[in-house]
Design an enzyme around this catalytic site. Structure first.
Site, PDB file in Angstrom:
ATOM      1  N   ASP A  48      50.174 -26.391  12.179  1.00 54.75           N
ATOM      2  CA  ASP A  48      49.733 -25.649  10.988  1.00 54.75           C
ATOM      3  C   ASP A  48      48.431 -26.237  10.453  1.00 54.75           C
ATOM      4  O   ASP A  48      47.844 -25.714   9.506  1.00 54.75           O
ATOM      5  CB  ASP A  48      50.835 -25.594   9.915  1.00 54.75           C
ATOM      6  CG  ASP A  48      51.182 -26.955   9.333  1.00 54.75           C
ATOM      7  OD1 ASP A  48      50.707 -27.989   9.868  1.00 54.75           O
ATOM      8  OD2 ASP A  48      51.947 -26.998   8.352  1.00 54.75           O
ATOM      9  N   SER A  49      47.934 -27.301  11.099  1.00 53.33           N
ATOM     10  CA  SER A  49      46.581 -27.790  10.808  1.00 53.33           C
ATOM     11  C   SER A  49      45.554 -26.694  11.070  1.00 53.33           C
ATOM     12  O   SER A  49      44.406 -26.796  10.629  1.00 53.33           O
ATOM     13  CB  SER A  49      46.253 -29.031  11.641  1.00 53.33           C
ATOM     14  OG  SER A  49      46.525 -28.809  13.013  1.00 53.33           O
ATOM     15  N   ASP A  87      54.626 -25.101  15.208  1.00 49.26           N
ATOM     16  CA  ASP A  87      54.780 -25.972  14.037  1.00 49.26           C
ATOM     17  C   ASP A  87      55.256 -25.116  12.853  1.00 49.26           C
ATOM     18  O   ASP A  87      54.586 -24.156  12.471  1.00 49.26           O
ATOM     19  CB  ASP A  87      53.406 -26.582  13.738  1.00 49.26           C
ATOM     20  CG  ASP A  87      53.481 -27.806  12.868  1.00 49.26           C
ATOM     21  OD1 ASP A  87      54.575 -28.357  12.681  1.00 49.26           O
ATOM     22  OD2 ASP A  87      52.409 -28.220  12.383  1.00 49.26           O
ATOM     23  N   LYS A 117      58.420 -27.749  15.779  1.00 51.70           N
ATOM     24  CA  LYS A 117      58.320 -29.050  15.089  1.00 51.70           C
ATOM     25  C   LYS A 117      58.476 -28.812  13.596  1.00 51.70           C
ATOM     26  O   LYS A 117      57.970 -27.811  13.071  1.00 51.70           O
ATOM     27  CB  LYS A 117      56.969 -29.714  15.361  1.00 51.70           C
ATOM     28  CG  LYS A 117      56.743 -30.980  14.545  1.00 51.70           C
ATOM     29  CD  LYS A 117      55.465 -31.703  14.911  1.00 51.70           C
ATOM     30  CE  LYS A 117      54.230 -31.191  14.232  1.00 51.70           C
ATOM     31  NZ  LYS A 117      54.267 -31.233  12.758  1.00 51.70           N
ATOM     32  N   GLU A 119      58.540 -31.049   9.678  1.00 54.50           N
ATOM     33  CA  GLU A 119      58.238 -32.301   8.988  1.00 54.50           C
ATOM     34  C   GLU A 119      59.434 -32.757   8.154  1.00 54.50           C
ATOM     35  O   GLU A 119      60.166 -31.929   7.620  1.00 54.50           O
ATOM     36  CB  GLU A 119      57.027 -32.108   8.056  1.00 54.50           C
ATOM     37  CG  GLU A 119      55.749 -31.751   8.790  1.00 54.50           C
ATOM     38  CD  GLU A 119      54.540 -31.625   7.851  1.00 54.50           C
ATOM     39  OE1 GLU A 119      54.651 -31.984   6.658  1.00 54.50           O
ATOM     40  OE2 GLU A 119      53.482 -31.175   8.334  1.00 54.50           O
ATOM     41  N   GLU A 186      53.182 -39.940  12.574  1.00 55.75           N
ATOM     42  CA  GLU A 186      51.773 -39.808  12.177  1.00 55.75           C
ATOM     43  C   GLU A 186      51.402 -40.898  11.187  1.00 55.75           C
ATOM     44  O   GLU A 186      52.029 -41.036  10.121  1.00 55.75           O
ATOM     45  CB  GLU A 186      51.537 -38.422  11.552  1.00 55.75           C
ATOM     46  CG  GLU A 186      50.094 -38.238  11.084  1.00 55.75           C
ATOM     47  CD  GLU A 186      49.746 -36.831  10.637  1.00 55.75           C
ATOM     48  OE1 GLU A 186      50.582 -35.925  10.800  1.00 55.75           O
ATOM     49  OE2 GLU A 186      48.627 -36.641  10.124  1.00 55.75           O
TER      50      GLU A 186
HETATM   51  O1  KIV Z   1      49.623 -29.350  12.135  1.00 57.07           O
HETATM   52  C1  KIV Z   1      49.393 -30.268  12.907  1.00 57.07           C
HETATM   53  O2  KIV Z   1      48.445 -30.255  13.707  1.00 57.07           O
HETATM   54  C2  KIV Z   1      50.252 -31.417  12.849  1.00 57.07           C
HETATM   55  C3  KIV Z   1      49.668 -32.696  13.310  1.00 57.07           C
HETATM   56  C4  KIV Z   1      48.897 -33.296  12.207  1.00 57.07           C
HETATM   57  C5  KIV Z   1      50.700 -33.575  13.800  1.00 57.07           C
HETATM   58  O3  KIV Z   1      51.346 -31.328  12.379  1.00 57.07           O
END
Ligand code: KIV
Length: 284
Positions: A48-49, A87, A117, A119, A186
């Site tokens: 989600d970056s 993500d 993934k 968090e 991270e």
């Molecule tokens: O969104 C993303 O790219 C991430 C990384 C910072 C691990 O979660």
């Protein structure tokens, strides 16, 4: 050349058991996905970056499930062989176990992801367990978790003190017991990462957390100078594509302005007799 084999969970676990480092990168688009697959990257994270790197937001919080699905589909088209991870964006799993399973399922059904993934530590263990029980491989994410940056005091190293480090070490075990197939760490100190890796029976992937993990993740845009706002210390720059692109764009503007683009090689002519007929037809 033989076609690359699809990366699967057994492939990843074989590397892990044999002590071979697992490679992981972020990716958000088709052409980059193609190159990453060709280069032999194991795991690709549609992070989600992308809210920051691709959409220009100041944080990852505004990213929606629909944004993620659109980008994950493009990445899957470009990288059919990688282990593809979607993500979970902000507030698509925090509200309930049901929301977590439903949205994780979208990554699998709509974008052909291999895993998701999410968090968070112990407070997300029931979401992790629910997703895994639904048959979806899930990766944990501990340490600096950008969706909670406000609560964590910003984008900074986590687990510097013994007490906060102990909580991260415990959280890693809790997520493993909840069924995580792997955990991303991270921005925690290298020795905390080492302790977690030694205690784990699943691959631990480091992002800025040192070399002792089972694998490494980098943000693709940081590797190639493609994020104009900053490059974090944890990144290694493998080439300055941003500079190459900017110089090319300046050249283009200059050449169109001075008439040197397009050159003869950039366009097509027409036979005289066809052109004459065209003109006669227009006159008549
Ligand atoms: O969104 C993303 O790219 C991430 C990384 C910072 C691990 O979660």
């Amino acid at each position: 050349m033989a076609e690359r084999k699809k990366v699967t969970l057994p492939t990843l676990y074989k590397k892990y058991r044999e002590g071979e480092a697992i490679t992981m990168l972020t990716c958000y688009d088709y052409p980059t996905a193609y190159f990453q697959d060709e280069a032999g990257v194991d795991m690709v994270l549609v992070g989600d970056s992308l809210g920051m790197t691709m959409l220009g937001y100041d944080s990852t919080l505004p990213v929606t499930m629909d944004d993620m699905i659109r980008h994950a589909q493009a990445v899957r088209r470009g990288a059919p062989h990688v282990w593809l991870i979607g993500d979970m964006p902000y507030m698509t799993y925090q509200p309930s176990v049901e929301s977590a399973i439903r949205n994780a399922g979208r990554f699998m059904a709509e974008a052909a992801c291999d895993a998701i993934k999410l968090e968070g530590g112990r407070e997300m263990a029931d979401r992790m367990a629910g997703i895994v029980a639904a048959g979806i491989p899930a990766m944990g994410h501990l340490g600096l978790t950008p969706q909670s940056a406000s609560a964590l005091g910003g984008f900074r190293l986590q687990g510097k003190g013994a007490e906060t480090a102990r909580r991260i070490v415990e959280d890693a075990k809790i997520l493993e017991e909840a069924g995580a197939y792997s955990i991303l760490l991270e921005l925690v100190p290298d020795r905390v990462c080492q302790v977690i890796t030694e205690r784990a029976n699943i691959p631990i992937i480091s992002l800025g957390s040192g070399p002792q993990a089972s694998g490494q993740l980098l943000i693709y845009h940081d590797m190639f100078g493609l994020y104009p706002k900053f490059t974090p210390k944890m990144a290694r720059v493998y080439g300055n594509a941003g500079e190459v692109i900017l110089n090319g764009l300046k050249d283009y503007v200059a050449e169109v302005t001075d008439g040197s683009f397009p050159g003869e090689e950039n366009y097509f002519g027409m036979k005289d007799e066809e052109f004459d007929e065209l003109k006669r037809g227009l006159e008549g």
